[in-house]
Design an enzyme around this catalytic site. Structure first.
Site, short mmCIF file in Angstrom:
data_model
loop_
_atom_site.label_atom_id
_atom_site.label_comp_id
_atom_site.label_asym_id
_atom_site.label_seq_id
_atom_site.Cartn_x
_atom_site.Cartn_y
_atom_site.Cartn_z
N THR B 44 0.83 -1.20 0.00
CA THR B 44 0.00 0.00 0.00
C THR B 44 0.87 1.25 0.00
O THR B 44 0.48 2.29 -0.53
CB THR B 44 -0.91 -0.02 1.24
OG1 THR B 44 -1.65 -1.23 1.22
CG2 THR B 44 -1.85 1.18 1.27
N TYR B 131 6.59 -11.90 3.99
CA TYR B 131 5.43 -11.29 3.34
C TYR B 131 5.00 -12.19 2.19
O TYR B 131 5.61 -12.21 1.13
CB TYR B 131 5.86 -9.91 2.84
CG TYR B 131 4.76 -9.02 2.30
CD1 TYR B 131 3.42 -9.38 2.31
CD2 TYR B 131 5.08 -7.77 1.79
CE1 TYR B 131 2.45 -8.53 1.83
CE2 TYR B 131 4.11 -6.91 1.30
CZ TYR B 131 2.81 -7.29 1.31
OH TYR B 131 1.84 -6.45 0.82
N LYS B 159 3.14 -13.04 7.32
CA LYS B 159 1.94 -12.31 6.87
C LYS B 159 1.36 -13.07 5.70
O LYS B 159 2.00 -13.20 4.65
CB LYS B 159 2.36 -10.90 6.43
CG LYS B 159 1.28 -10.03 5.78
CD LYS B 159 1.93 -8.72 5.32
CE LYS B 159 0.94 -7.68 4.83
NZ LYS B 159 0.19 -8.07 3.65
#
Lengths: 295, 295
Positions: B44, B131, B159
């Protein structure tokens, strides 16, 4: 320049940088073999892993070593501003054309990809080849989008993924109907290239052509002379390599083949990429031996 | 630090650079809301589109603006050597943790991804969060690979993408069985986060949490207090946003939402990315209005 065989050399790279001497030699071999054009800093040339400075130097080396054979330079990057800078560098280096894939991190929309090509082609003074490579970009072009982009100024060619021989003629005709006259249509996917050329593609953008130009020129010339059976037969001789491409990836196989031929050192791929494991290397060596390719 | 709500702010960026003032304000809002941690320069936050220098400056701003709330910094890049440099920059900026996705151009093998994490974790003095984001990296982790990587030194969290509520408990238990004790397991995919938290995930790595921290903290706190129904109910109120995320992408929707709230200028995404078209912007505004979120 968008005709015949466009050969894509490796850019041998390790954690200390590019092996410029080996890179120059790879390009000189292609020029000596008489390929129709050279595609430096393509996916096989690891453009995505190199800095702007490294890419600029490599572009200059390629143009110099090509001795007059036209050189196309890959200018792909995640950001439009970086692509524009790389396009300028490539043109300053003497590139005859540039190659641009819609490299992505966030999935791009059709309008974003069109906007990228619009922004870049507006700044060019050499032809651009649209690089449709969903295996690395994960972007899927529709034929309609190909048509819109190919109508932009300075678009000279479209490079599409390989197509199975039984569908090649239909696929090429469908896409060509969307492209303006004068925009060349070339195929990738070495294992399927003979079928694509036989079906009327204008050229072959070739990974293994960057290492084995004679073998690939023979296929290209047979297809151009209308001897489709000969093109297929020559391609089938390379089947052990095609099988390895499918299993291990064309970049890693070509890297191992170049090592086997003594043309590059070890390692020659930038981390996190790694060379093939020992067993696969032996298979690459055996495939080259079977083809009669000697170091 | 791997607990509760980890909020991921935008890094407002246009062709002239990062709007550092707006970025600082976004981080300060999160700190004021009391999020458990801040994930700066995540997907993001557009990390993949920024230069090393921009990322270093943004990391320093984030740590400063966070006022003591722990900040995790994204260090992903295509090359291991760049990741190592970014890890050093992040630690020098005061990061409490780093976030690393296996960013790819050439499809990576499991051994290459393991090698990347091995090379990077060996150099760290803060925890790393693995990630797993196949939507942007196109790499698919097996649970076995997650387990191998999580056993490396300095791995603090994993994650994972969102999981539908009816499979979340099974999925989280299966993956957790592969992870060493002390490695946290967090969920992404905002629209599915309530289900993940209710199923026992340690934390929520949230896109919209970077813009609407109060709303996301309410969901997180309800789940932590065992009030699963309340967490689901609060998430369902955000359904118009989740629908837009699915249709237009969470980044573009969050960008448009931040514009609507007057927190960032226009444009705020780096090309080739573009903001949403006008009709979708109106839908984003209506979704925020329905939630009672005011500029």
């Amino acid at each position: 320049m968008f005709t015949g065989l466009s050969a894509f050399p490796l850019t041998p790279t390790d954690e200390t940088g590019i092996d410029e001497r080996a890179f120059r030699k790879l390009v000189e071999r292609l020029a000596a073999a008489g390929v129709d054009s050279i595609g430096a800093l393509g996916s096989t040339g690891g453009y995505a892993y190199l800095t702007r400075e490294q890419r600029s130097r490599a572009a200059r080396i390629a143009v110099d070593a090509a001795g007059g054979i036209p050189v196309m330079i890959g200018i792909g990057a995640l950001r439009t501003s970086d692509v524009l800078a790389l396009a300028e560098d490539a043109q300053n280096a003497g590139a005859s054309a540039v190659l641009l894939a819609p490299v992505s991190y966030q999935q791009l929309t059709d309008d974003e990809v069109f906007g990228l090509y619009e922004d870049v082609t507006a700044q060019l003074s050499v032809p651009l080849c649209v690089y449709d490579n969903p295996g690395t970009t994960h972007f899927h072009f529709s034929d309609e989008l190909h048509g819109r982009i190919a109508a932009l100024p300075n678009v000279g060619a479209v490079k599409i993924p390989g197509i199975p021989a039984d569908r090649a003629a239909t696929r090429i005709a469908a896409l060509r109907s969307q492209l303006p006259d004068g925009v060349a249509l070339g195929v990738s996917g070495d294992q399927l290239a003979a079928g694509g050329l036989n079906a009327g593609a204008d050229l072959w953008f070739s990974v293994i052509g960057g290492l084995l130009p004679e073998e690939c020129l023979a296929i290209t010339r047979a297809a151009a002379q209308g001897d489709a059976a000969r093109a297929v037969e020559l391609s089938e001789r390379m089947e052990p390599l095609w099988e390895l491409f499918g299993r291990c990836g064309s970049l890693r196989v070509t890297s191992a083949a170049a090592e086997h031929l003594g043309l590059v050192g070890t390692p020659n791929l930038p981390r996190p990429l790694r060379g093939l494991p020992a067993e696969a290397r032996r298979e690459v060596a055996a495939a080259l031996d079977a083809l009669g390719v000697r170091a």
